[in-house]
Design an enzyme around this catalytic site. Structure first.
Site, mmCIF file in Angstrom:
data_model
loop_
_atom_site.group_PDB
_atom_site.id
_atom_site.type_symbol
_atom_site.label_atom_id
_atom_site.label_comp_id
_atom_site.label_asym_id
_atom_site.label_seq_id
_atom_site.Cartn_x
_atom_site.Cartn_y
_atom_site.Cartn_z
ATOM 1 N N ASP A 35 30.056 33.228 44.655
ATOM 2 C CA ASP A 35 29.920 33.960 45.923
ATOM 3 C C ASP A 35 30.479 33.137 47.089
ATOM 4 O O ASP A 35 30.481 31.913 47.051
ATOM 5 C CB ASP A 35 28.443 34.280 46.153
ATOM 6 C CG ASP A 35 28.254 35.402 47.159
ATOM 7 O OD1 ASP A 35 29.247 36.066 47.521
ATOM 8 O OD2 ASP A 35 27.110 35.608 47.596
ATOM 9 N N ASN A 83 30.947 46.382 42.948
ATOM 10 C CA ASN A 83 32.080 45.914 43.765
ATOM 11 C C ASN A 83 33.137 47.004 44.003
ATOM 12 O O ASN A 83 33.994 46.856 44.872
ATOM 13 C CB ASN A 83 32.757 44.685 43.144
ATOM 14 C CG ASN A 83 31.959 43.403 43.328
ATOM 15 O OD1 ASN A 83 32.049 42.473 42.524
ATOM 16 N ND2 ASN A 83 31.162 43.321 44.397
HETATM 17 C C1 FPP Z 1 32.328 37.125 45.607
HETATM 18 O O1 FPP Z 1 32.670 36.631 46.885
HETATM 19 C C2 FPP Z 1 33.486 37.044 44.699
HETATM 20 C C3 FPP Z 1 34.074 38.096 44.063
HETATM 21 C C4 FPP Z 1 33.572 39.480 44.196
HETATM 22 C C5 FPP Z 1 35.269 37.922 43.218
HETATM 23 C C6 FPP Z 1 35.279 36.689 42.358
HETATM 24 C C7 FPP Z 1 36.528 36.664 41.594
HETATM 25 C C8 FPP Z 1 37.279 35.557 41.392
HETATM 26 C C9 FPP Z 1 36.938 34.215 41.880
HETATM 27 C C10 FPP Z 1 38.514 35.696 40.582
HETATM 28 C C11 FPP Z 1 38.265 35.295 39.155
HETATM 29 C C12 FPP Z 1 39.456 35.645 38.351
HETATM 30 C C13 FPP Z 1 39.511 35.667 36.994
HETATM 31 C C14 FPP Z 1 40.679 36.168 36.283
HETATM 32 C C15 FPP Z 1 38.419 35.231 36.172
HETATM 33 P P1 FPP Z 1 32.542 37.611 48.139
HETATM 34 O O2 FPP Z 1 33.844 38.339 48.307
HETATM 35 O O3 FPP Z 1 31.360 38.501 47.955
HETATM 36 O O4 FPP Z 1 32.336 36.613 49.299
HETATM 37 P P2 FPP Z 1 31.483 36.896 50.635
HETATM 38 O O5 FPP Z 1 30.054 36.990 50.185
HETATM 39 O O6 FPP Z 1 31.754 35.695 51.461
HETATM 40 O O7 FPP Z 1 31.996 38.175 51.234
#
Ligand code: FPP
Length: 260
Positions: A35, A83
């Site tokens: 996150d 998501n």
């Molecule tokens: C949450 O941060 C993260 C995600 C929804 C996506 C995570 C995906 C990756 C790191 C890519 C992985 C790729 C592969 C192929 C395994 P957020 O967007 O909710 O952050 P925020 O809480 O700051 O808004």
């Protein structure tokens, strides 16, 4: 004068388990809620999606460290069933990112003996991504190294409903006596069937929630929450999480500590 040895390739550089950690008491299976990507990007004046791109690099380095230090499985929450409600551009970026990462990294994963699986309702993903996932799964299934499970279009409640339905279908077909349904039988219908439950859950960016992640499997996991945003989660942050894990006394509901 003899030539210096060729520089090691990235894949050849191995780090040993840090001395602050007891190598005998590492978790076998680490789960991670990655996150804080969006906030990491926004804090740098970048579009949110740049945080996801940076997050891929963090996942790669975390996988490498876990593998080097002797952890057997890493399960990462990449995209939840919830998501899809994000803006279309961000969802499309993530789907394309998953495709690109698979195309770019598969050879290295194969070379490092990583066994990769994607857990979740894969039918709901774009067709091209489904094909890449099937190929990566098949090409790495016999690998002997760390298990990397990428939860994609994954929701813990959906997984439990799916397992219940599969058992009900078997019972309705006369193939299963409902009396024989026990914890092992139900666990066998989850996406994680055959994988040991996580010992440690790491959540980055400070939220104290499990957000529909591995609801069954995390029953006795130790939870480590760090304020660090996922793209900044480095070796030091992983060591902190593992030290925190090693400071816990696990009793699994009993009175006596149980050492792995
Ligand atoms: C949450 O941060 C993260 C995600 C929804 C996506 C995570 C995906 C990756 C790191 C890519 C992985 C790729 C592969 C192929 C395994 P957020 O967007 O909710 O952050 P925020 O809480 O700051 O808004």
């Amino acid at each position: 004068m003899s030539r210096p040895p060729a520089a090691s390739t990235d894949a050849a550089v191995r780090s040993t388990c840090p001395t602050e950690l007891d190598p005998q008491r590492l978790p076998a299976h680490v789960a991670v809620i990655m996150d804080g990507n969006g906030r990491w990007a926004e804090s740098r004046g970048l579009p949110r999606v740049m945080g996801h791109r940076a997050g891929v690099e963090t996942l790669k380095s975390t996988l490498r460290l876990c593998s080097d230090w002797g952890i057997s499985a890493l399960t990462a929450y990449a995209f939840s069933t919830e998501n899809w409600s994000r803006p279309g551009d961000e969802v499309n970026f993530l789907m394309t990112l998953f495709e690109r990462v698979l195309q770019k990294e598969l050879k290295a994963l194969e070379a490092e003996q990583v066994r990769i699986r994607f857990l979740g309702d894969l039918n709901g993903l774009p067709h091209k991504l489904q094909e890449l996932i099937a190929d990566a799964t098949q090409r790495t299934e016999a690998n002997s190294g760390i298990h990397l499970n990428v939860c994609t279009n994954y929701g813990g409640r959906h997984e439990l409903v799916r397992a219940a339905r599969r058992l009900a279908e078997q019972a309705a077909a006369g193939q299963l006596d409902p009396e024989s349904i026990d914890e092992n039988r139900l666990a066998g219908e989850l996406f994680t069937a055959g994988e040991q439950d996580p010992d440690l859950l790491i959540r980055t960016s400070g939220e104290h929630r499990i957000s529909n992640f591995l609801l069954w499997q995390l029953a006795y996991a130790e939870i480590h929450v760090t304020e660090v945003f996922w793209p900044d989660f480095n070796a030091q942050a992983l060591i902190q999480a593992l030290k925190d894990y090693q400071s816990r006394i696990r009793r699994f509901g009993g009175l006596d500590p149980i050492t792995p």
